[in-house]
Motif scaffolding. Structure first.
Motif, PDB file in Angstrom:
ATOM      1  N   LEU A 156     -10.229 -28.542  55.693  1.00  0.00           N
ATOM      2  CA  LEU A 156     -10.618 -27.128  55.613  1.00  0.00           C
ATOM      3  C   LEU A 156     -12.128 -26.988  55.601  1.00  0.00           C
ATOM      4  O   LEU A 156     -12.683 -26.087  56.236  1.00  0.00           O
ATOM      5  CB  LEU A 156     -10.045 -26.478  54.346  1.00  0.00           C
ATOM      6  CG  LEU A 156      -8.589 -26.072  54.355  1.00  0.00           C
ATOM      7  CD1 LEU A 156      -8.197 -25.469  53.009  1.00  0.00           C
ATOM      8  CD2 LEU A 156      -8.287 -25.102  55.471  1.00  0.00           C
TER       9      LEU A 156
ATOM     10  N   GLN B  92     -13.268 -27.438  59.106  1.00  0.00           N
ATOM     11  CA  GLN B  92     -12.810 -26.352  59.961  1.00  0.00           C
ATOM     12  C   GLN B  92     -13.643 -25.085  59.772  1.00  0.00           C
ATOM     13  O   GLN B  92     -13.975 -24.403  60.738  1.00  0.00           O
ATOM     14  CB  GLN B  92     -11.335 -26.058  59.691  1.00  0.00           C
ATOM     15  CG  GLN B  92     -10.760 -24.971  60.578  1.00  0.00           C
ATOM     16  CD  GLN B  92      -9.270 -24.769  60.315  1.00  0.00           C
ATOM     17  OE1 GLN B  92      -8.646 -25.469  59.528  1.00  0.00           O
ATOM     18  NE2 GLN B  92      -8.699 -23.783  60.984  1.00  0.00           N
ATOM     19  N   TYR B  93     -13.994 -24.776  58.530  1.00  0.00           N
ATOM     20  CA  TYR B  93     -14.672 -23.512  58.244  1.00  0.00           C
ATOM     21  C   TYR B  93     -16.136 -23.656  57.883  1.00  0.00           C
ATOM     22  O   TYR B  93     -16.831 -22.653  57.711  1.00  0.00           O
ATOM     23  CB  TYR B  93     -13.930 -22.742  57.143  1.00  0.00           C
ATOM     24  CG  TYR B  93     -12.616 -22.191  57.643  1.00  0.00           C
ATOM     25  CD1 TYR B  93     -12.578 -21.057  58.442  1.00  0.00           C
ATOM     26  CD2 TYR B  93     -11.414 -22.822  57.338  1.00  0.00           C
ATOM     27  CE1 TYR B  93     -11.382 -20.557  58.916  1.00  0.00           C
ATOM     28  CE2 TYR B  93     -10.208 -22.322  57.805  1.00  0.00           C
ATOM     29  CZ  TYR B  93     -10.209 -21.198  58.597  1.00  0.00           C
ATOM     30  OH  TYR B  93      -9.022 -20.701  59.067  1.00  0.00           O
TER      31      TYR B  93
ATOM     32  N   ILE C 144     -14.097 -23.712  48.256  1.00  0.00           N
ATOM     33  CA  ILE C 144     -12.630 -23.636  48.297  1.00  0.00           C
ATOM     34  C   ILE C 144     -12.069 -23.669  46.875  1.00  0.00           C
ATOM     35  O   ILE C 144     -11.192 -22.880  46.529  1.00  0.00           O
ATOM     36  CB  ILE C 144     -12.058 -24.767  49.166  1.00  0.00           C
ATOM     37  CG1 ILE C 144     -12.489 -24.544  50.626  1.00  0.00           C
ATOM     38  CG2 ILE C 144     -10.535 -24.819  49.047  1.00  0.00           C
ATOM     39  CD1 ILE C 144     -12.175 -25.670  51.564  1.00  0.00           C
TER      40      ILE C 144
ATOM     41  N   TYR D  93      -2.975 -28.242  52.151  1.00  0.00           N
ATOM     42  CA  TYR D  93      -3.004 -26.863  52.617  1.00  0.00           C
ATOM     43  C   TYR D  93      -2.213 -26.732  53.908  1.00  0.00           C
ATOM     44  O   TYR D  93      -2.308 -27.573  54.798  1.00  0.00           O
ATOM     45  CB  TYR D  93      -4.444 -26.411  52.843  1.00  0.00           C
ATOM     46  CG  TYR D  93      -5.283 -26.484  51.593  1.00  0.00           C
ATOM     47  CD1 TYR D  93      -5.354 -25.396  50.729  1.00  0.00           C
ATOM     48  CD2 TYR D  93      -5.979 -27.640  51.265  1.00  0.00           C
ATOM     49  CE1 TYR D  93      -6.105 -25.454  49.574  1.00  0.00           C
ATOM     50  CE2 TYR D  93      -6.735 -27.710  50.111  1.00  0.00           C
ATOM     51  CZ  TYR D  93      -6.799 -26.618  49.267  1.00  0.00           C
ATOM     52  OH  TYR D  93      -7.542 -26.686  48.122  1.00  0.00           O
TER      53      TYR D  93
ATOM     54  N   SER E 195      -4.823 -22.107  55.562  1.00  0.00           N
ATOM     55  CA  SER E 195      -6.039 -22.139  56.374  1.00  0.00           C
ATOM     56  C   SER E 195      -6.357 -20.742  56.918  1.00  0.00           C
ATOM     57  O   SER E 195      -7.505 -20.297  56.882  1.00  0.00           O
ATOM     58  CB  SER E 195      -5.876 -23.131  57.525  1.00  0.00           C
ATOM     59  OG  SER E 195      -6.979 -23.082  58.387  1.00  0.00           O
TER      60      SER E 195
ATOM     61  N   LEU F  64      -7.758 -18.633  54.139  1.00  0.00           N
ATOM     62  CA  LEU F  64      -9.170 -18.931  53.900  1.00  0.00           C
ATOM     63  C   LEU F  64     -10.032 -18.252  54.963  1.00  0.00           C
ATOM     64  O   LEU F  64     -11.065 -17.663  54.649  1.00  0.00           O
ATOM     65  CB  LEU F  64      -9.421 -20.435  53.882  1.00  0.00           C
ATOM     66  CG  LEU F  64     -10.876 -20.857  53.721  1.00  0.00           C
ATOM     67  CD1 LEU F  64     -11.470 -20.337  52.406  1.00  0.00           C
ATOM     68  CD2 LEU F  64     -11.011 -22.374  53.810  1.00  0.00           C
TER      69      LEU F  64
END
Length: 146
Positions: A6, A9-10, A17, A39, A44, A47
């Motif tokens: 995550l 990815q972000y 997080i 997750y 995801s 988020l």
């Protein structure tokens, strides 16, 4: 997916997080046998929703409210969501007006000071802040006190 995925990815930190988890905006779907947070794709996407809502200025409480709607869309109307956006826009307009007032006050302070190399003991900005009087633009020469 694990928390590190995550993060990649972000482009957020693990602490971010975990903060959203502590705020009960996000929670891992499961834990691995080793205790790692796991997750799902839905987590995801959640988020991503949180981060996009934050990027347009929504507070954590406002994001929490939007997530309640997101989690049960059938119980809400589009007008409910639009109302939240319009309230946020109203808040931002008010903040802009306040910032404009701050800017104008700072501009007056800036104009009142010669900005020279003299001691700050005669600084008109500090005097105005100490005395609570509006600063007046300086009219004396560069070598005079300001």
């Amino acid at each position: 997916m694990k928390i590190g995925e995550l993060v990649k990815q972000y482009g957020v930190s693990v602490d971010t997080i975990r903060f959203y988890e502590k705020q009960q905006l996000l929670s891992p779907s499961a834990r691995s046998d080793a205790g790692y947070r796991l997750y799902s794709n839905a987590d995801s996407q959640r988020l991503g929703f949180i981060l996009r809502a934050k990027s347009v200025g929504f507070s954590l409480q406002q994001i929490r409210e939007l997530l309640l709607i997101e989690d049960n869309k059938a119980a809400w109307q589009c007008a409910d969501v639009k109302d939240k956006v319009q309230l946020k826009m109203q808040d931002i307009r008010q903040q802009i007006a306040e910032l404009e007032q701050f800017y104008q006050a700072l501009a007056k302070l800036d104009q009142a000071c010669c900005g020279g190399a003299l001691s700050a003991t005669e600084c008109s900005i500090l005097t105005a802040l100490e005395q609570g009087k509006p600063a007046q633009p300086e009219t004396h020469q560069e070598d005079a006190s300001c």
